[in-house]
Design a protein around this motif. Sequence first.
Motif, mmCIF file in Angstrom:
data_model
loop_
_atom_site.group_PDB
_atom_site.id
_atom_site.type_symbol
_atom_site.label_atom_id
_atom_site.label_comp_id
_atom_site.label_asym_id
_atom_site.label_seq_id
_atom_site.Cartn_x
_atom_site.Cartn_y
_atom_site.Cartn_z
ATOM 1 N N GLY A 51 0.764 -1.173 -0.065
ATOM 2 C CA GLY A 51 -0.096 0.052 -0.105
ATOM 3 C C GLY A 51 0.743 1.371 0.071
ATOM 4 N N ASP A 52 0.604 2.106 0.998
ATOM 5 C CA ASP A 52 1.458 3.365 1.076
ATOM 6 C C ASP A 52 2.506 3.382 1.879
ATOM 7 O OD1 ASP A 52 0.369 3.354 3.650
ATOM 8 O OD2 ASP A 52 -1.176 5.151 3.307
ATOM 9 N N ASP A 53 2.918 2.015 2.329
ATOM 10 C CA ASP A 53 4.023 2.079 3.133
ATOM 11 C C ASP A 53 5.335 1.385 2.390
ATOM 12 O OD1 ASP A 53 3.101 2.577 5.992
ATOM 13 O OD2 ASP A 53 1.753 0.900 5.434
ATOM 14 N N LEU A 54 6.563 2.303 2.731
ATOM 15 C CA LEU A 54 7.652 1.969 2.046
ATOM 16 C C LEU A 54 8.481 1.037 3.350
ATOM 17 C CD1 LEU A 54 10.107 2.535 0.029
ATOM 18 C CD2 LEU A 54 10.891 4.271 1.712
ATOM 19 N N GLU A 55 8.820 -0.267 2.502
ATOM 20 C CA GLU A 55 9.411 -1.339 3.467
ATOM 21 C C GLU A 55 10.916 -1.656 3.275
ATOM 22 O OE1 GLU A 55 7.172 -2.710 5.245
ATOM 23 O OE2 GLU A 55 5.123 -2.442 4.436
ATOM 24 N N LEU A 56 11.559 -1.644 4.399
ATOM 25 C CA LEU A 56 13.085 -1.852 4.086
ATOM 26 C C LEU A 56 13.395 -3.226 4.538
ATOM 27 C CD1 LEU A 56 14.482 1.723 5.190
ATOM 28 C CD2 LEU A 56 13.510 1.086 2.904
ATOM 29 N N ILE A 57 13.990 -4.206 4.002
ATOM 30 C CA ILE A 57 14.197 -5.485 4.575
ATOM 31 C C ILE A 57 15.724 -5.455 4.333
ATOM 32 C CG2 ILE A 57 14.086 -7.841 4.279
ATOM 33 C CD1 ILE A 57 11.651 -7.441 2.630
ATOM 34 N N MET A 58 16.354 -5.705 5.595
ATOM 35 C CA MET A 58 18.035 -5.532 5.582
ATOM 36 C C MET A 58 18.594 -6.627 6.474
ATOM 37 S SD MET A 58 18.552 -1.418 6.459
ATOM 38 C CE MET A 58 16.960 -1.766 7.775
ATOM 39 N N THR A 59 19.566 -7.258 6.033
ATOM 40 C CA THR A 59 20.649 -8.125 6.838
ATOM 41 C C THR A 59 21.721 -7.704 7.085
ATOM 42 O OG1 THR A 59 21.512 -9.349 4.995
ATOM 43 C CG2 THR A 59 19.233 -10.223 5.749
ATOM 44 N N HIS A 60 22.325 -8.042 8.352
ATOM 45 C CA HIS A 60 23.728 -7.477 8.876
ATOM 46 C C HIS A 60 23.981 -8.299 10.147
ATOM 47 C CE1 HIS A 60 21.163 -5.497 12.174
ATOM 48 N NE2 HIS A 60 20.292 -5.520 11.401
ATOM 49 N N THR A 61 25.021 -7.953 10.868
ATOM 50 C CA THR A 61 25.592 -8.733 11.704
ATOM 51 C C THR A 61 25.720 -7.845 13.109
ATOM 52 O OG1 THR A 61 27.872 -8.177 11.095
ATOM 53 C CG2 THR A 61 26.892 -10.424 10.299
#
Length: 365
Positions: A51-61
Amino acid sequence: MAKTTVSVIKADVGSFPGHSRTHPKLLEKAAQMLKEAEGTVITDSFVTHCGDDLELIMTHTKGEDNAEIHELAWNVFMECAKIAKEMKLYGAGQDLLGDAFSGNVKGMGPGVAEMEFEERGSDPILVFMADKTEPGAWNFFLYKMFADPFNTSGLVIDPSMHEGFVFEVHDVIAKRRIYFNTPEDTYSLLAYIGAPSRYVIKGVSKKSGEIAASTSTQRLNMMAGRYVGKDDPVMVVRAQSGFPSVGEVIDPFRTPILVAGWMRGSHHGPFMPVGVCDANCTQFDGPPRVICLGFQVSDCKLIGPADMFDDPAFDRVRDKCCEISDLMRNHGPFEPHRLSLDEMEYTTLPGVEKQLKDRWEPLPE
């Protein structure tokens, strides 16, 4: 080897037209900024919208609640909000409560779901993202995934799941938490999570402490003290090998339950599972949508995504959602389509009450 952390952070930084969808320029800017951070701040990333939501999917340590990761997400949202304001997009920057980053985006508007874990030989994760609803919308589905043997056959036939799971439940009104062990605390768990506007499942883990699921519990209206839209939660679930299978995780979404949100954050409506291409809320600014992207996590990198609800097997639940939408809409401004009065406190209804407060008079004796 360092543990892997998956961070899913979302915000509504502006949409078009109205509250329906995220503009491609915002997606491009976010993806560019995260790509530039790969190899230094983060290991891998993927950007999408619901919808109107910006989604950030991130991987890290760097673990959960890491200031560097949260600052990266905040900077992405701020830059995208600038673009949104230049284009006069609707609600530009509405989820960003403040101008300066203060070490953690929790409490500043964005929704956050994170989990840190040691990678298994094969580690599937499912990332759920919703629009036009509240964090408690996940309660029903998490119960079905991790505590209902009629949904999750592994609870019956997989010895590694017989001990059950631990549910962390937050009281988002009184700001407290409690842990329930299943199956032994199942009835007590249901006594609370059946009221999803107040009691929200924050996470699920094995009794050994190994994380299984994590959700966002941020209540945006309560942080802002005014109506700024619903909270549009996110959730990360691990699958297979001692957890529910991928199929057991997504199967509960065949049931079109009613959730709070929809138009003006003030109505109940059916939670519709859709592919990313259909994650645009138009009918009465809805109905509430949920998407699911599946990944394999390998050496802290994301293999995927697979669009899990882009499947004709979910066509029938989508048809049912449309039927339920018609039923609820026929109620017009009446409950139960409109939320109950206690849930309307942070909507625009108090403005109407303020206008009429001097017209009330006592009843005659």
